[in-house]
Scaffold this motif. Sequence first.
Motif, PDB file in Angstrom:
ATOM      1  N   ILE A  56      48.016  34.484  46.438  1.00 41.14           N
ATOM      2  CA  ILE A  56      49.208  35.347  46.453  1.00 41.14           C
ATOM      3  C   ILE A  56      48.868  36.813  46.185  1.00 41.14           C
ATOM      4  CG2 ILE A  56      50.826  33.506  45.868  1.00 41.14           C
ATOM      5  CD1 ILE A  56      50.889  34.696  43.006  1.00 41.14           C
ATOM      6  N   LYS A  57      47.693  37.078  45.621  1.00 43.01           N
ATOM      7  CA  LYS A  57      47.227  38.450  45.404  1.00 43.01           C
ATOM      8  C   LYS A  57      45.855  38.594  46.048  1.00 43.01           C
ATOM      9  CE  LYS A  57      49.706  39.094  41.084  1.00 43.01           C
ATOM     10  NZ  LYS A  57      49.595  39.353  39.642  1.00 43.01           N
ATOM     11  N   PRO A  58      45.836  38.720  47.385  1.00 37.51           N
ATOM     12  CA  PRO A  58      44.548  38.709  48.087  1.00 37.51           C
ATOM     13  C   PRO A  58      43.628  39.864  47.684  1.00 37.51           C
ATOM     14  CG  PRO A  58      46.335  39.284  49.579  1.00 37.51           C
ATOM     15  CD  PRO A  58      46.957  38.911  48.281  1.00 37.51           C
ATOM     16  N   GLY A  59      42.361  39.507  47.511  1.00 37.58           N
ATOM     17  CA  GLY A  59      41.340  40.491  47.170  1.00 37.58           C
ATOM     18  C   GLY A  59      40.538  40.924  48.379  1.00 37.58           C
ATOM     19  N   ALA A  60      40.822  40.342  49.537  1.00 34.83           N
ATOM     20  CA  ALA A  60      40.138  40.651  50.790  1.00 34.83           C
ATOM     21  C   ALA A  60      41.097  40.299  51.927  1.00 34.83           C
ATOM     22  CB  ALA A  60      38.850  39.839  50.895  1.00 34.83           C
ATOM     23  N   PRO A  61      40.807  40.776  53.151  1.00 38.80           N
ATOM     24  CA  PRO A  61      41.686  40.425  54.268  1.00 38.80           C
ATOM     25  C   PRO A  61      41.919  38.914  54.411  1.00 38.80           C
ATOM     26  CG  PRO A  61      40.221  42.193  54.922  1.00 38.80           C
ATOM     27  CD  PRO A  61      39.777  41.760  53.553  1.00 38.80           C
ATOM     28  N   HIS A  62      40.918  38.123  54.122  1.00 43.76           N
ATOM     29  CA  HIS A  62      41.053  36.670  54.101  1.00 43.76           C
ATOM     30  C   HIS A  62      40.731  36.223  52.686  1.00 43.76           C
ATOM     31  CE1 HIS A  62      41.297  36.155  58.477  1.00 43.76           C
ATOM     32  NE2 HIS A  62      40.492  37.198  58.516  1.00 43.76           N
ATOM     33  N   HIS A  63      41.717  35.690  51.984  1.00 41.67           N
ATOM     34  CA  HIS A  63      41.508  35.219  50.611  1.00 41.67           C
ATOM     35  C   HIS A  63      42.256  33.905  50.463  1.00 41.67           C
ATOM     36  CE1 HIS A  63      41.458  36.245  46.007  1.00 41.67           C
ATOM     37  NE2 HIS A  63      41.046  35.007  46.260  1.00 41.67           N
ATOM     38  N   THR A  92      35.309  23.123  53.278  1.00 41.51           N
ATOM     39  CA  THR A  92      36.700  23.381  53.667  1.00 41.51           C
ATOM     40  C   THR A  92      36.949  24.880  53.758  1.00 41.51           C
ATOM     41  OG1 THR A  92      37.454  21.323  52.654  1.00 41.51           O
ATOM     42  CG2 THR A  92      39.115  23.039  53.007  1.00 41.51           C
ATOM     43  N   GLY A  93      36.439  25.633  52.801  1.00 39.54           N
ATOM     44  CA  GLY A  93      36.572  27.092  52.840  1.00 39.54           C
ATOM     45  C   GLY A  93      35.971  27.674  54.105  1.00 39.54           C
ATOM     46  N   LYS A  94      34.794  27.208  54.477  1.00 41.19           N
ATOM     47  CA  LYS A  94      34.141  27.687  55.709  1.00 41.19           C
ATOM     48  C   LYS A  94      34.970  27.334  56.933  1.00 41.19           C
ATOM     49  CE  LYS A  94      29.407  27.409  53.945  1.00 41.19           C
ATOM     50  NZ  LYS A  94      28.114  26.678  54.046  1.00 41.19           N
ATOM     51  N   GLU A  95      35.500  26.105  56.979  1.00 40.22           N
ATOM     52  CA  GLU A  95      36.327  25.679  58.106  1.00 40.22           C
ATOM     53  C   GLU A  95      37.578  26.541  58.239  1.00 40.22           C
ATOM     54  OE1 GLU A  95      37.262  21.522  57.594  1.00 40.22           O
ATOM     55  OE2 GLU A  95      35.136  20.976  57.500  1.00 40.22           O
ATOM     56  N   ILE A  96      38.236  26.814  57.122  1.00 39.12           N
ATOM     57  CA  ILE A  96      39.458  27.628  57.142  1.00 39.12           C
ATOM     58  C   ILE A  96      39.142  29.043  57.618  1.00 39.12           C
ATOM     59  CG2 ILE A  96      41.248  28.685  55.671  1.00 39.12           C
ATOM     60  CD1 ILE A  96      41.770  25.704  56.267  1.00 39.12           C
ATOM     61  N   SER A 106      27.993  35.355  56.537  1.00 34.28           N
ATOM     62  CA  SER A 106      27.092  36.033  55.596  1.00 34.28           C
ATOM     63  C   SER A 106      27.842  37.105  54.800  1.00 34.28           C
ATOM     64  CB  SER A 106      25.911  36.655  56.342  1.00 34.28           C
ATOM     65  OG  SER A 106      26.361  37.710  57.181  1.00 34.28           O
ATOM     66  N   ASP A 107      29.060  37.437  55.233  1.00 34.09           N
ATOM     67  CA  ASP A 107      29.867  38.459  54.565  1.00 34.09           C
ATOM     68  C   ASP A 107      31.071  37.796  53.878  1.00 34.09           C
ATOM     69  OD1 ASP A 107      30.693  40.962  53.719  1.00 34.09           O
ATOM     70  OD2 ASP A 107      31.591  41.521  55.645  1.00 34.09           O
ATOM     71  N   VAL A 108      30.785  36.717  53.171  1.00 40.13           N
ATOM     72  CA  VAL A 108      31.820  35.906  52.527  1.00 40.13           C
ATOM     73  C   VAL A 108      31.450  35.722  51.067  1.00 40.13           C
ATOM     74  CG1 VAL A 108      32.875  33.605  52.507  1.00 40.13           C
ATOM     75  CG2 VAL A 108      32.343  34.693  54.671  1.00 40.13           C
ATOM     76  N   ARG A 109      32.458  35.633  50.220  1.00 43.91           N
ATOM     77  CA  ARG A 109      32.234  35.362  48.800  1.00 43.91           C
ATOM     78  C   ARG A 109      32.974  34.088  48.410  1.00 43.91           C
ATOM     79  NH1 ARG A 109      31.957  40.482  45.281  1.00 43.91           N
ATOM     80  NH2 ARG A 109      30.372  40.713  46.879  1.00 43.91           N
ATOM     81  N   PHE A 110      32.238  33.138  47.829  1.00 48.72           N
ATOM     82  CA  PHE A 110      32.787  31.884  47.318  1.00 48.72           C
ATOM     83  C   PHE A 110      32.528  31.858  45.819  1.00 48.72           C
ATOM     84  CE2 PHE A 110      31.583  30.785  51.658  1.00 48.72           C
ATOM     85  CZ  PHE A 110      32.644  30.019  52.096  1.00 48.72           C
ATOM     86  N   GLY A 111      33.525  31.526  45.019  1.00 48.41           N
ATOM     87  CA  GLY A 111      33.253  31.432  43.594  1.00 48.41           C
ATOM     88  C   GLY A 111      34.435  30.977  42.763  1.00 48.41           C
ATOM     89  N   PHE A 112      34.110  30.782  41.477  1.00 47.04           N
ATOM     90  CA  PHE A 112      35.083  30.340  40.478  1.00 47.04           C
ATOM     91  C   PHE A 112      35.160  31.371  39.366  1.00 47.04           C
ATOM     92  CE2 PHE A 112      33.015  26.445  42.070  1.00 47.04           C
ATOM     93  CZ  PHE A 112      34.108  25.706  42.469  1.00 47.04           C
ATOM     94  N   HIS A 113      36.357  31.570  38.821  1.00 51.78           N
ATOM     95  CA  HIS A 113      36.478  32.356  37.595  1.00 51.78           C
ATOM     96  C   HIS A 113      36.129  31.457  36.423  1.00 51.78           C
ATOM     97  CE1 HIS A 113      38.847  35.456  39.821  1.00 51.78           C
ATOM     98  NE2 HIS A 113      38.012  36.172  39.106  1.00 51.78           N
ATOM     99  N   LEU A 128      36.677  34.480  49.914  1.00 46.85           N
ATOM    100  CA  LEU A 128      37.053  35.842  50.299  1.00 46.85           C
ATOM    101  C   LEU A 128      36.190  36.324  51.460  1.00 46.85           C
ATOM    102  CD1 LEU A 128      36.807  36.000  46.769  1.00 46.85           C
ATOM    103  CD2 LEU A 128      38.455  37.713  47.449  1.00 46.85           C
ATOM    104  N   ALA A 129      36.834  36.955  52.449  1.00 46.78           N
ATOM    105  CA  ALA A 129      36.093  37.492  53.587  1.00 46.78           C
ATOM    106  C   ALA A 129      36.919  38.585  54.270  1.00 46.78           C
ATOM    107  CB  ALA A 129      35.776  36.384  54.580  1.00 46.78           C
ATOM    108  N   PRO A 130      36.286  39.545  54.863  1.00 48.04           N
ATOM    109  CA  PRO A 130      34.893  39.912  54.659  1.00 48.04           C
ATOM    110  C   PRO A 130      34.714  40.574  53.285  1.00 48.04           C
ATOM    111  CG  PRO A 130      35.876  41.280  56.377  1.00 48.04           C
ATOM    112  CD  PRO A 130      36.940  40.343  55.892  1.00 48.04           C
ATOM    113  N   ALA A 131      33.670  40.197  52.604  1.00 50.21           N
ATOM    114  CA  ALA A 131      33.398  40.739  51.268  1.00 50.21           C
ATOM    115  C   ALA A 131      33.156  42.244  51.330  1.00 50.21           C
ATOM    116  CB  ALA A 131      32.199  40.024  50.648  1.00 50.21           C
ATOM    117  N   SER A 132      32.636  42.708  52.443  1.00 51.70           N
ATOM    118  CA  SER A 132      32.355  44.143  52.596  1.00 51.70           C
ATOM    119  C   SER A 132      33.631  44.979  52.651  1.00 51.70           C
ATOM    120  CB  SER A 132      31.529  44.387  53.858  1.00 51.70           C
ATOM    121  OG  SER A 132      32.238  43.934  55.006  1.00 51.70           O
ATOM    122  N   GLN A 133      34.785  44.348  52.869  1.00 47.40           N
ATOM    123  CA  GLN A 133      36.055  45.075  52.929  1.00 47.40           C
ATOM    124  C   GLN A 133      36.878  44.943  51.653  1.00 47.40           C
ATOM    125  OE1 GLN A 133      38.323  44.384  56.509  1.00 47.40           O
ATOM    126  NE2 GLN A 133      36.484  44.338  57.771  1.00 47.40           N
TER     127      GLN A 133
END
Length: 168
Positions: A56-63, A92-96, A106-113, A128-133
């Motif tokens: 609901i609070k995207p940190g990248a164009p795709h979050h 699943t994240g990659k598929e979405i 290669s410009d994607v960020r996957f992680g947990f808080h 999150l993708a693209p991480a560069s944005q």
Amino acid sequence: MAAVEGTQPAQVDVSKTSNVPAEGYDKTCIFCKIVNKEIGNELLRCDEEISCFRDIKPGAPHHYLVVPTKHVGNCKSLSKEHVPLVKKMVETGKEILQKNGVTDLSDVRFGFHWPPFCSVTHLHLHVLAPASQMGFMSRLIYRLNSYWFVTVRPPLCYLCQKCNTGGD
């Protein structure tokens, strides 16, 4: 009084009327409510094991947030038995991402808080993708391998106890 032929007793779905939560459901968890369609949020994927929806609070164009469909605590509650689940969450994240036109993985960020820096205790993978944005604040909030945000590989490595292979 005569009985009416051909009538059957009404069928009641006990799972919808019971106050007892279903196994793997936490009635106080917002992600459980989203997965169970109690809160209007579009599910991009939902099956017996994995669900995915937009942050609901995207940190990248795709979050996107990828969560286990059944309630699992935060990443500190993971054990070796959860490795296949976490791997499936990443896949699943990659598929979405690919379904939504992201081809450069290669410009994607996957992680947990890492607790206490996660606001919801239902395990959720940030995709999150693209991480560069990502903007300045997003780069800070989703900073790689910081004290508060860890990528998937270290938790898998920790869970598998195969630090040299990254959990593969």
